[in-house]
Design a protein around this motif. Structure first.
Motif, mmCIF file in Angstrom:
data_model
loop_
_atom_site.group_PDB
_atom_site.id
_atom_site.type_symbol
_atom_site.label_atom_id
_atom_site.label_comp_id
_atom_site.label_asym_id
_atom_site.label_seq_id
_atom_site.Cartn_x
_atom_site.Cartn_y
_atom_site.Cartn_z
ATOM 1 N N SER A 92 6.474 10.999 13.013
ATOM 2 C CA SER A 92 6.010 10.802 11.639
ATOM 3 C C SER A 92 5.385 12.077 11.091
ATOM 4 C CB SER A 92 4.995 9.661 11.577
ATOM 5 O OG SER A 92 5.587 8.432 11.927
ATOM 6 N N ASP A 132 -0.365 5.775 -0.426
ATOM 7 C CA ASP A 132 -0.406 4.688 0.565
ATOM 8 C C ASP A 132 -1.400 3.622 0.130
ATOM 9 O OD1 ASP A 132 -0.234 3.115 2.796
ATOM 10 O OD2 ASP A 132 -1.414 4.437 4.068
ATOM 11 N N GLU A 142 0.173 -2.618 3.166
ATOM 12 C CA GLU A 142 1.435 -3.305 3.439
ATOM 13 C C GLU A 142 1.840 -4.297 2.356
ATOM 14 O OE1 GLU A 142 3.049 -2.237 6.042
ATOM 15 O OE2 GLU A 142 1.352 -0.949 6.594
ATOM 16 N N HIS A 191 0.534 9.977 3.997
ATOM 17 C CA HIS A 191 0.191 9.078 5.094
ATOM 18 C C HIS A 191 1.442 8.744 5.900
ATOM 19 C CE1 HIS A 191 -3.397 8.617 2.581
ATOM 20 N NE2 HIS A 191 -4.005 8.122 3.640
ATOM 21 N N ALA A 244 3.268 6.239 6.649
ATOM 22 C CA ALA A 244 4.332 5.377 6.127
ATOM 23 C C ALA A 244 5.077 5.988 4.945
ATOM 24 C CB ALA A 244 3.748 4.017 5.715
ATOM 25 N N ASP A 245 4.536 7.040 4.347
ATOM 26 C CA ASP A 245 5.146 7.587 3.131
ATOM 27 C C ASP A 245 6.572 8.096 3.363
ATOM 28 O OD1 ASP A 245 2.799 7.048 1.801
ATOM 29 O OD2 ASP A 245 2.043 9.101 1.891
ATOM 30 N N ARG A 289 9.154 4.954 3.508
ATOM 31 C CA ARG A 289 9.280 4.038 2.379
ATOM 32 C C ARG A 289 10.126 4.745 1.314
ATOM 33 N NH1 ARG A 289 2.908 2.354 2.611
ATOM 34 N NH2 ARG A 289 3.156 0.578 4.043
#
Length: 263
Positions: free
Chosen positions: A29, A177, A180, A211, A213-214, A217
């Motif tokens: 990541s 971010d 969820e 972050h 998860a960026d 997504r």
């Protein structure tokens, strides 16, 4: 690309790249997020390191990540201790996970304990004491500032800017971010897009806060990529935290005495 023309005060048209929530098991990541950035920004990116993610993933157990962090030339920022205050219904409802505002409600002794442990971990693993602190979610209880002084950390970040040796420096964080929950993310996007347009229009320096998860997504990744292309086309430059701090000091030294706004 030629050097961009700056506003008279010199505080204009640059951004500070940051990768937040760096913790064990996220090497892929981390590389994905750094790859989103233009080459000139990658080594300048500040890495915000969580020494004991969720209280169960200590940094020292991930030798590969430690080696990667040691090799990185950008600032390594202490980003809490665990990044968590534990399970909480409202955070689960709104964000889909635990309460990650770790330093939002701590008293002085609690903050000091976590800061000492976090600082010691970064010294032991990375070989240098952190010069900067960023409270998870930028939520910092009043007692934390004094505790930072006691552990020898002179600078910290807020949502609106930087606290540099006790002086507020305007440089807001642009965050993508929002947890969820799709509804929370959608509502945040409605406010982020005009805020981003305002930063670009006014040429206001900001921190580009990425972050984990960026990068995975698709809509957020596309938004970040579009923004970075716009910044490059318009002549914005990436600066490291240290470079930005030095620029601020030069700007203040050449300007008439005055006070910056509150954090």
């Amino acid at each position: 690309m030629s050097e961009p023309r700056l506003k008279p005060d010199g505080w204009s048209r640059f951004y500070i790249p940051e990768v937040h929530d760096v913790h064990p098991g996220m090497e892929a990541s981390l590389e994905g997020l750094l790859a989103l950035l233009p080459p000139a920004a990658r080594d300048r990116a500040a890495l915000l390191v969580v020494p004991n993610w969720q209280g169960r993933e200590p940094l020292e157990r991930d030798g590969a990540l430690v080696a990667r962090l040691r090799a990185h030339r950008g600032e390594k920022v202490l980003h809490g201790w665990t990044h968590s205050l534990g399970p909480e219904f409202w955070n689960w409802l709104v964000y889909g996970h635990d309460n990650r505002s770790e330093f939002a409600r701590l008293g002085g002794d609690q903050a000091l304990d976590r800061l000492r442990k976090g600082r010691a971990t970064l010294v032991e693993t990375l070989g240098a004491a952190p010069r900067w602190f960023c409270a998870p979610r930028w939520q910092q209880a009043p007692a934390v500032a004094a505790a930072l002084g006691r552990v020898g950390i002179a600078h910290h970040q807020t949502a609106r800017g930087l606290m540099l040796d006790g002086e507020f420096v305007p440089c807001p964080a642009l965050n993508f971010d929002e947890g969820e929950r799709r509804l929370k993310a959608a509502l945040a996007g409605l406010t982020r897009r005009p805020a981003t347009a305002r930063l670009l229009r006014t040429q206001t320096p900001f921190r580009l806060a990425l972050h984990p998860a960026d990068a995975v997504r698709p809509a957020i990744r596309a938004e970040i990529e579009t923004l970075l292309r716009r910044l490059d086309d318009d002549g914005w430059r990436p600066l490291g935290l240290g470079e930005a701090a030095a620029r601020w000091k030069r700007t203040r030294a050449s300007a008439a005495p005055g006070k910056a706004g509150p954090p």
